[in-house]
Design a protein around this motif. Structure first.
Motif, PDB file in Angstrom:
ATOM      1  N   THR A  25      56.135  10.839  15.235  1.00  0.00           N
ATOM      2  CA  THR A  25      56.123  11.904  16.233  1.00  0.00           C
ATOM      3  C   THR A  25      56.040  13.275  15.588  1.00  0.00           C
ATOM      4  O   THR A  25      55.940  14.274  16.294  1.00  0.00           O
ATOM      5  N   ARG A  26      56.120  13.352  14.282  1.00  0.00           N
ATOM      6  CA  ARG A  26      55.936  14.630  13.606  1.00  0.00           C
ATOM      7  C   ARG A  26      54.482  15.072  13.623  1.00  0.00           C
ATOM      8  O   ARG A  26      54.169  16.183  13.243  1.00  0.00           O
ATOM      9  N   GLY A  27      53.617  14.182  14.068  1.00  0.00           N
ATOM     10  CA  GLY A  27      52.227  14.561  14.238  1.00  0.00           C
ATOM     11  C   GLY A  27      51.356  14.235  13.054  1.00  0.00           C
ATOM     12  O   GLY A  27      51.782  13.649  12.070  1.00  0.00           O
TER      13      GLY A  27
ATOM     14  N   HIS B  63      46.766  18.159  10.916  1.00  0.00           N
ATOM     15  CA  HIS B  63      47.008  19.194  11.916  1.00  0.00           C
ATOM     16  C   HIS B  63      48.161  20.094  11.474  1.00  0.00           C
ATOM     17  O   HIS B  63      48.069  21.324  11.551  1.00  0.00           O
ATOM     18  N   ASN B  64      49.233  19.484  10.994  1.00  0.00           N
ATOM     19  CA  ASN B  64      50.379  20.256  10.535  1.00  0.00           C
ATOM     20  C   ASN B  64      49.985  21.192   9.399  1.00  0.00           C
ATOM     21  O   ASN B  64      50.414  22.355   9.346  1.00  0.00           O
TER      22      ASN B  64
ATOM     23  N   ALA C   1      49.433  16.197  18.913  1.00  0.00           N
ATOM     24  CA  ALA C   1      50.150  17.476  18.952  1.00  0.00           C
ATOM     25  C   ALA C   1      51.233  17.458  20.025  1.00  0.00           C
ATOM     26  O   ALA C   1      52.359  17.913  19.800  1.00  0.00           O
ATOM     27  N   MET C   2      50.921  16.922  21.197  1.00  0.00           N
ATOM     28  CA  MET C   2      51.904  16.868  22.275  1.00  0.00           C
ATOM     29  C   MET C   2      53.038  15.905  21.941  1.00  0.00           C
ATOM     30  O   MET C   2      54.200  16.156  22.280  1.00  0.00           O
ATOM     31  N   SER C   3      52.716  14.813  21.266  1.00  0.00           N
ATOM     32  CA  SER C   3      53.761  13.885  20.838  1.00  0.00           C
ATOM     33  C   SER C   3      54.759  14.582  19.921  1.00  0.00           C
ATOM     34  O   SER C   3      55.969  14.355  19.998  1.00  0.00           O
ATOM     35  N   THR C   4      54.238  15.449  19.054  1.00  0.00           N
ATOM     36  CA  THR C   4      55.107  16.196  18.156  1.00  0.00           C
ATOM     37  C   THR C   4      55.968  17.180  18.933  1.00  0.00           C
ATOM     38  O   THR C   4      57.183  17.265  18.721  1.00  0.00           O
ATOM     39  N   SER C   5      55.363  17.921  19.843  1.00  0.00           N
ATOM     40  CA  SER C   5      56.085  18.939  20.596  1.00  0.00           C
ATOM     41  C   SER C   5      57.201  18.338  21.445  1.00  0.00           C
ATOM     42  O   SER C   5      58.289  18.907  21.562  1.00  0.00           O
ATOM     43  N   LEU C   6      56.922  17.180  22.049  1.00  0.00           N
ATOM     44  CA  LEU C   6      57.889  16.546  22.943  1.00  0.00           C
ATOM     45  C   LEU C   6      58.774  15.524  22.242  1.00  0.00           C
ATOM     46  O   LEU C   6      59.709  15.002  22.851  1.00  0.00           O
ATOM     47  N   ASP C   7      58.473  15.231  20.961  1.00  0.00           N
ATOM     48  CA  ASP C   7      59.154  14.159  20.234  1.00  0.00           C
ATOM     49  C   ASP C   7      59.127  12.878  21.066  1.00  0.00           C
ATOM     50  O   ASP C   7      60.134  12.214  21.274  1.00  0.00           O
TER      51      ASP C   7
END
Length: 209
Positions: free
Chosen positions: A114-116, A120-121, A176-182
């Motif tokens: 989930t850190r993405g 992208h990071n 990206a959304m997975s990272t933002s929302l964990d």
């Protein structure tokens, strides 16, 4: 042979030092961030001296580039293997990466994925400070769009370039959304949305499983 540094930390030189540095970079850059991870932290984790570090990598930026190239090769190989599976139609191939992203979420919420995407990071962290890294990530994303576009052309899309861009945006947005929302939910949402998008873009499309 293990050696003591002047600070008392154990350092291992010799064979395997380069690999240990890359392994340390992969873990620390992903978990803690590129800018937050200094050379001192890297050499401590890799158990090498600063001198050994610079013998293998002339700068931290050079290490970042090699870390990203190594990461890039792994997913690219897995995608190629999936696309080469016997019996996959071009329509199925368009959906393949979304299926893979959703499958990667099977570990559940809180999984490190989930850190993405590391690429992208890195692009976010490199903005304005590491042009070589930005260019590497840009080339990768252009390749993703090109791959989708090529498959969309074979699938008979009326506007394959537009479909290729749309699918690339959807894929990037999912991670990206997975990272933002964990949360892994956006990955499954992207798979569902990709099915609708593909079926709408292909005039003779069959429902995508």
């Amino acid at each position: 042979m293990e050696k003591e540094s002047t600070s008392g930390a154990r350092r291992r030189g010799g064979r395997g030092a380069r690999e240990r540095i890359l392994e340390a970079a992969a873990a620390l850059f992903y978990e803690e961030g590129i800018h937050a991870t200094g050379v001192a932290r890297l050499v401590e984790t890799a158990e090498v001296s600063t001198r050994t570090f610079y013998q293998h990598f002339p700068s931290k930026t050079a290490l970042v580039e090699e870390y990203l190239r190594r990461y890039e090769a792994g997913p690219a190989r897995r995608v190629e293997e999936r696309l080469a599976q016997e019996g996959l139609s071009p329509q199925d191939q368009l959906l393949a990466q979304f299926v893979m992203v959703a499958e990667a979420a099977s570990g559940g919420a809180g999984d490190a994925s989930t850190r993405g995407c590391p690429l992208h990071n890195a692009a976010v962290e490199a903005a304005g400070s590491m042009p070589q890294v930005r260019e590497l990530v840009q080339r990768n994303r252009e390749d993703v769009v090109r791959q989708f576009t090529d498959i969309a052309t074979r699938a008979g899309a009326a506007d394959p370039e537009r479909l290729g861009r749309q699918l690339a945006v959807l894929l990037e947005g999912a991670t990206a959304m997975s990272t933002s929302l964990d949360s892994h939910c956006p990955r499954q949402d992207a798979l569902d949305a990709a099915r609708v998008l593909i079926e709408h873009a292909l005039p003779e499309a069959q429902p995508v499983n």
